[in-house]
Design a protein around this motif. Structure first.
Motif, mmCIF file in Angstrom:
data_model
loop_
_atom_site.group_PDB
_atom_site.id
_atom_site.type_symbol
_atom_site.label_atom_id
_atom_site.label_comp_id
_atom_site.label_asym_id
_atom_site.label_seq_id
_atom_site.Cartn_x
_atom_site.Cartn_y
_atom_site.Cartn_z
ATOM 1 N N VAL A 547 0.874 -1.176 0.000
ATOM 2 C CA VAL A 547 0.000 0.000 0.000
ATOM 3 C C VAL A 547 0.908 1.223 0.000
ATOM 4 O O VAL A 547 1.790 1.347 0.844
ATOM 5 C CB VAL A 547 -0.923 0.015 1.233
ATOM 6 C CG1 VAL A 547 -1.750 1.297 1.252
ATOM 7 C CG2 VAL A 547 -1.826 -1.209 1.222
ATOM 8 N N LEU A 565 -4.149 6.701 -0.890
ATOM 9 C CA LEU A 565 -3.568 5.359 -0.912
ATOM 10 C C LEU A 565 -3.643 4.773 -2.316
ATOM 11 O O LEU A 565 -4.609 4.988 -3.055
ATOM 12 C CB LEU A 565 -4.318 4.440 0.057
ATOM 13 C CG LEU A 565 -4.310 4.874 1.528
ATOM 14 C CD1 LEU A 565 -4.980 3.806 2.388
ATOM 15 C CD2 LEU A 565 -2.895 5.156 2.025
ATOM 16 N N TYR A 567 -2.693 1.011 -4.341
ATOM 17 C CA TYR A 567 -2.265 -0.381 -4.191
ATOM 18 C C TYR A 567 -2.307 -1.005 -5.574
ATOM 19 O O TYR A 567 -3.374 -1.121 -6.177
ATOM 20 C CB TYR A 567 -3.192 -1.120 -3.221
ATOM 21 C CG TYR A 567 -2.737 -2.520 -2.881
ATOM 22 C CD1 TYR A 567 -1.562 -2.739 -2.153
ATOM 23 C CD2 TYR A 567 -3.477 -3.629 -3.282
ATOM 24 C CE1 TYR A 567 -1.145 -4.027 -1.840
ATOM 25 C CE2 TYR A 567 -3.067 -4.923 -2.965
ATOM 26 C CZ TYR A 567 -1.898 -5.118 -2.245
ATOM 27 O OH TYR A 567 -1.473 -6.397 -1.940
ATOM 28 N N TYR A 572 -7.114 4.493 -4.225
ATOM 29 C CA TYR A 572 -8.190 4.125 -3.308
ATOM 30 C C TYR A 572 -8.945 5.345 -2.795
ATOM 31 O O TYR A 572 -8.473 6.483 -2.905
ATOM 32 C CB TYR A 572 -7.620 3.302 -2.139
ATOM 33 C CG TYR A 572 -7.509 1.832 -2.515
ATOM 34 C CD1 TYR A 572 -6.583 1.420 -3.475
ATOM 35 C CD2 TYR A 572 -8.352 0.876 -1.962
ATOM 36 C CE1 TYR A 572 -6.502 0.087 -3.860
ATOM 37 C CE2 TYR A 572 -8.273 -0.459 -2.338
ATOM 38 C CZ TYR A 572 -7.350 -0.846 -3.283
ATOM 39 O OH TYR A 572 -7.295 -2.162 -3.673
ATOM 40 N N PHE A 594 -1.172 -1.419 7.287
ATOM 41 C CA PHE A 594 -2.290 -1.657 6.380
ATOM 42 C C PHE A 594 -2.594 -3.153 6.296
ATOM 43 O O PHE A 594 -1.662 -3.969 6.226
ATOM 44 C CB PHE A 594 -1.960 -1.154 4.980
ATOM 45 C CG PHE A 594 -1.744 0.328 4.918
ATOM 46 C CD1 PHE A 594 -2.809 1.205 5.020
ATOM 47 C CD2 PHE A 594 -0.466 0.850 4.777
ATOM 48 C CE1 PHE A 594 -2.612 2.575 4.965
ATOM 49 C CE2 PHE A 594 -0.256 2.223 4.723
ATOM 50 C CZ PHE A 594 -1.332 3.086 4.818
ATOM 51 N N VAL A 596 -4.523 -5.668 3.745
ATOM 52 C CA VAL A 596 -5.195 -5.754 2.443
ATOM 53 C C VAL A 596 -5.871 -7.107 2.360
ATOM 54 O O VAL A 596 -5.257 -8.143 2.628
ATOM 55 C CB VAL A 596 -4.188 -5.596 1.287
ATOM 56 C CG1 VAL A 596 -4.906 -5.697 -0.045
ATOM 57 C CG2 VAL A 596 -3.433 -4.286 1.406
ATOM 58 N N ASN A 607 -9.835 -5.669 -3.704
ATOM 59 C CA ASN A 607 -8.974 -5.591 -2.537
ATOM 60 C C ASN A 607 -9.442 -4.437 -1.664
ATOM 61 O O ASN A 607 -9.554 -3.300 -2.148
ATOM 62 C CB ASN A 607 -7.525 -5.301 -2.947
ATOM 63 C CG ASN A 607 -6.794 -6.533 -3.422
ATOM 64 O OD1 ASN A 607 -7.043 -7.637 -2.959
ATOM 65 N ND2 ASN A 607 -5.873 -6.341 -4.360
ATOM 66 N N ILE A 609 -8.522 -2.132 1.605
ATOM 67 C CA ILE A 609 -7.432 -1.762 2.506
ATOM 68 C C ILE A 609 -8.045 -1.316 3.822
ATOM 69 O O ILE A 609 -8.932 -0.459 3.839
ATOM 70 C CB ILE A 609 -6.577 -0.609 1.937
ATOM 71 C CG1 ILE A 609 -5.988 -0.990 0.582
ATOM 72 C CG2 ILE A 609 -5.472 -0.227 2.922
ATOM 73 C CD1 ILE A 609 -5.240 0.154 -0.100
ATOM 74 N N THR A 611 -7.056 0.128 7.704
ATOM 75 C CA THR A 611 -6.003 0.693 8.545
ATOM 76 C C THR A 611 -6.663 1.548 9.606
ATOM 77 O O THR A 611 -7.835 1.931 9.478
ATOM 78 C CB THR A 611 -5.001 1.529 7.708
ATOM 79 O OG1 THR A 611 -3.885 1.894 8.526
ATOM 80 C CG2 THR A 611 -5.651 2.791 7.160
#
Lengths: 664, 664
Positions: A547, A565, A567, A572, A594, A596, A607, A609, A611
């Motif tokens: 990430v 972000l 990835y 994102y 992070f 994922v 996906n 993420i 956090t």
């Protein structure tokens, strides 16, 4: 006129893209989108063009051709550029037929071709608006009326359909039209020294040249490019000739020359200004002509405009066009997220431009930007069911504000159904249907892999047919496997783009063994593997998937002190559906870890993420709008923030969305 | 008609404001502004009204009256509401004459009065636009044509001029006009059930009632208020009657009823919507009528609209109107700084409203808001030389963006010269010329001190004349001294507003001795000192002057994670002139100390706040627009940030400005 047809590979550059029938896409991410184009969008558009969608305003587009062909009675309906919708449909159909037979679709398209041919005038002219509504005023309002723009789309359609089917009829129609246009426009005495307000014919004429080998079309394209922005200004002259009559008074196109990039000659432009789609359609043609002619000055102008766009005027999602007024660029580093225009079509045009530049000079940045626009803004433009579309792609949305603060009048918190004349949906369709043209380019005996999209492609390298098969898990896992199929061992260089997001941290396995390329094999973001490839040779490529916390240039006000972000290729965002309202109250701590997780049940499989984020809020403010700091204590509540790929937003409920999240 | 005149104090509420001739302002901060009104603005406006300013577009305003009076030939010139400019000038002149003789100015004004009287029609009608341009279409387009708005301004002018000079001529003119209007409008059969698109006559009629005692005017005012927003909608009916003809198609006033607050009856409105000036002119009249009639429902509506404005839709500068489109409110907590409209006139209207509410119920918040709007947005509206004006008062300005990103089209980085029809400059003039009306209100034997502006005021308390002298250093030092002058010791209560910004930390000295009021004497933000006052009694008031770090409500996106500084009544800002460009890169550490220094040479003399700020920047980004965090290191450079009062911005060079500064 009998045209001489040469294969695309024979153009006078030594670089080319594969014909679509040489590429087949089978990709866990993209195949579904292409299926939507084939099964949903193109059939739906056909219904729309025939005014058979009850919930959409009538298109009139097919009907206009029937009336122009003398087969139906009635008045012209729709916009001045309504013809282009038929052309874009036919172009997409051509791409679909090139990649897979569909006799019924081809039968329908043949009918459309016949209809278009019947609507063409004796002298080659083809435009139902002017034929039906203003027959005596052809070429009287190039600034506003999209006459050559429509011609360009018809040419693109013809090239696509001819390449797919080998049927010459529509190609002959557009050649006759282009030949006629060539008699009307030019610097020679007696000719109109004009050019269209909306660039499009320029790039189309290069396609026609490449398909027919008739360099009259290349010259005409170059004429249109070079005429733009010359003085005295053509749009003022034609305005005077028609006594000031205008079609779109709100835009003042005759005077606002930057809007149509006619404020100065294209070779002198070094900053993207005005209507964003027009800019990138223009630069696409400039790159095409530069490639065909070796025009170094034109290429230099392309490079400058590219540099300005991607270094100063592009959203992190690959969107371009910072303002709704004029659907236009604003100025350097002005990238407001909430009032962005970032039209889907403009990102598509940016992809066109990037692909042309890759043909000229394979530099990773072109493909990086192409990927950024494709995986983010373009896919964001379409709902998961292929039935609803974003024209505008903001990076921050507050649904409460839409319709209440008028600076957001262009922003929709939900994708919209088909419009009467819808630019973005058919543009998405033709791009995705021709996606095979964007994966590789070939120069001499080097295959450049720009995008890691699964499927097969057949190359002719040193006279030897080589098939490369990609088994790609790039979108979600950042890896792909390439298998070479060849009758006899063949030496060629496979140049792999190392995406900028992987930071040069990739792992290669050649036939299962770690493979390290030499420093000397790394060039402009491509790692070249130059060897004799045997049948079955397999290259596995694993890009480092982390990430990434992305930051904007310190001059970008809207991104300052914030993080986005990324990835893999995806940018994102946070949505209210996952994180509650008032996203502006969330901030992202700097050291957080992070997690994922691929969630196959969410948004078609993405996906996610997760956090820790901090929400700073208070329930105790009540009626105070402002408070002294000491009385304004906010609670800092850590919570699990959930980020989804930007393209997938607005597929659940209406809610807030934000790409850039405040740092804390 | 012979009107019966009663002094203002005799109105049927027991609360009143002083007549202007009872107040003299001598204040180190305000006297200069009032001098500018007298010496610069009013004379300049007179020239402008007579088309003698070469650099301004002609006003035509005086000429229109001459043509209407049959004394000149020509066509009507200017806007439909051009007459109001003459009225606003005359109103300001009245206020000036009430506070100091000026025979020459009075002579000119008498001439204007004579001219207006000659332009009045036989039946009392007075409007040069309709008289000259559409004589048969009186009252045919109330939604758009400001006919009653102009009437209202003429009435305000007449009341002002009559109160100052005792000359009845203009008062008789407007009474005749108002009597005629009363025959035209009303709910009775045969009358037009209309009301003006721009509220103004409502508050003017209450002034006329208070001056003449003729309750016909009070009733007419109440009629106009209550008719607004009734169904069937008058603006649709009149639109149909005139076959859809419109004056301002871009606004669609006939259908956008919220724009003119006619979307629902005024008593049912609890949220400020539409054109901001209209809202506060309307609520001013609502409060006036509520005060005069004891109408509790109307008062309740005033309180709700007040609450909505100050708790959810007001900038920290006292500006209102979050968007340029419609110069209007947008929605709760939507307070963008850079695209704000925050029209100077709207803050003036908010001050009108606040003063009316103070007459009804002396609550400190009304005066706090009045002060906030007055010391920040209103003064910001004028340059230090009284010659240039802001109509729009944003809280964040990027000069580069103006003219490039069209969401900023309304924002000017420099104050502008006088317009052909300029609403804000004459509004500033009439407010400042009548500032003496905003300092005190009196209820029974209590004197409420709302603003701490130096000068003298004469009260009649229990039949005894009492003069209060303020020697004020409030603006820059937060202190004032009040000296009571009275022939005989007199008992009355002096109720001192404790500004919200001082946080209840004030020091009082009565005749040099510390004075502490009882808790019971503290009411709604006022500390009451109820005693027998003798001649020479002196009260010194020192409010605690600290630099306040102000925070916005956590729902205000644009203020979140940011701080604005306030010192005394002034909100502060940073300017590029002191702090360099890219103000968005600056952040304010939480624990920093502030140094406040009065700089007599800067901007006419202002307190400057200095504190350490951090600039986070980088010279190394070059062509990257986005970078991974690890590669995006910014230098954090501490430097001395300099803040000036918001009102004083844009008096040096063109540059960036920001009120809300990021926290760090």
């Amino acid at each position: 006129m009998e045209v001489q047809v040469r294969p695309e590979e024979q153009s006078n550059t030594n670089s080319y893209v594969l014909q679509l029938n040489k590429v087949r896409i089978e990709d866990p991410y993209w195949s579904e989108y292409i299926r939507l184009v084939r099964d949903v969008i193109v059939p739906y558009q056909w219904e729309a063009l025939n005014d058979r969608i009850p919930e959409a305003e009538p298109s009139y587009a097919v009907r206009n051709f029937k009336i122009a062909a003398g087969e139906e009675q009635g008045e012209f309906g729709g916009m001045v550029f309504q013809d282009s919708d038929v052309a874009k449909w036919l172009e997409a159909v051509g791409y679909l037929l090139a990649t897979g037979p569909d006799p019924e679709l081809e039968r329908v398209a043949d009918g459309v071709v016949d209809l278009i041919a019947r609507a063409q005038q004796e002298d080659g002219y083809l435009n139902t608006y002017f034929t039906l509504k203003e027959p005596d005023r052809r070429w009287s309002n190039l600034a506003e009326c999209h006459e050559l723009y429509c011609a360009g789309h018809m040419i693109e359609a013809a090239v696509s359909y001819y390449n797919a089917t080998g049927k010459r009829k529509i190609l002959d129609v557009v050649c006759k039209f282009a030949d006629y246009i060539d008699t009307v426009f030019g610097t020679e005495p007696g000719k109109l020294q004009g050019y269209d307000g909306h660039q499009e014919i320029e790039l189309a004429l290069v396609k026609l040249y490449r398909t027919t080998g008739n360099d009259r079309y290349l010259k005409l394209s170059r004429y249109f490019l070079d005429q733009r922005g010359s003085q005295p200004h053509f749009y003022l002259e034609e305005l005077e000739k028609r006594d000031g009559a205008v079609h779109f008074p709100q835009l003042d196109i005759a005077h606002d020359h930057a809007y149509s990039q006619s404020h100065r000659p294209v070779r002198q432009q070094d900053k993207a200004e005005g209507h964003a789609v027009r800019v990138v359609y223009m630069t696409t043609a400039m790159a095409d002509v530069a490639a065909q002619t070796g025009d170094a000055e034109l290429l230099q102008a392309c490079r400058k405009l590219w540099r300005n766009i991607v270094s100063k005027q592009m959203y992190i999602t690959g969107g371009i066009g910072s303002m709704a007024h004029g659907e236009a660029f604003s100025f350097d580093y002005d990238l407001p997220g909430d009032t962005a225009y970032a039209e889907t079509c403009a990102s598509i045009g940016l992809i066109f431009f990037a692909r042309r530049m890759l043909e000229i000079e394979p530099i990773g940045e072109y493909a990086d930007v192409m990927e950024r626009a494709l995986y983010n803004t373009v896919v964001s433009g379409m709902s998961r069911d292929g039935k609803k579309f974003f024209y505008v792609n903001p990076l921050e949305v507050h649904p409460d504000a839409c319709g209440k603060n008028h600076i957001y009048d262009h922003v929709k918190p939900e994708r919209q159904g088909w419009f009467g004349c819808a630019c973005c949906p058919p543009n998405i369709a033709r791009l995705l249907a021709s996606l095979g043209e964007y994966i590789y380019t070939v120069r001499d005996r080097t295959v450049y892999a720009h995008l890691y999209i699964g499927g097969q492609a057949v190359f002719e390298l040193d006279g030897q047919a080589v098939r490369i098969e990609q088994q790609s898990a790039y979108a979600w896992e950042g890896k792909t496997r390439m298998v070479v199929h060849t009758d006899i061992p063949t030496r060629f260089k496979l140049a792999l783009r190392l995406p900028s997001w992987c930071g040069g941290r990739e792992t290669l396995l050649l036939n299962g063994q770690p493979y390290a390329y030499e420093d000397a094999d790394l060039e402009a973001g491509y790692a070249g593997i130059d060897r004799v490839w045997s049948d079955g040779d397999t290259l596995e490529i694993m890009f480092d998937m982390q990430v990434r916390r992305m930051k904007g240039h310190p001059h970008v006000r809207d991104a300052f002190g914030k993080t986005a972000l990324q990835y893999g290729p995806f940018v994102y965002c946070m949505e209210e559906a996952d994180n509650g309202p008032n996203l502006h109250q969330l901030c992202l701590p700097s050291g957080g870890k992070f997690a994922v997780r691929f969630n196959p049940d969410l948004l078609g499989g993405v996906n996610v993420i997760e956090t820790t984020v901090i929400r700073r809020a208070s329930e105790e403010w009540q009626d105070d709008l402002y408070r002294e700091n000491s009385l304004a204590a906010l609670n800092s509540e850590p919570l699990t923030g959930s980020f989804i790929p930007y393209f997938a937003w607005a597929n659940r409920s209406v809610g807030e969305m934000a790409v850039w999240i405040r740092d804390c």
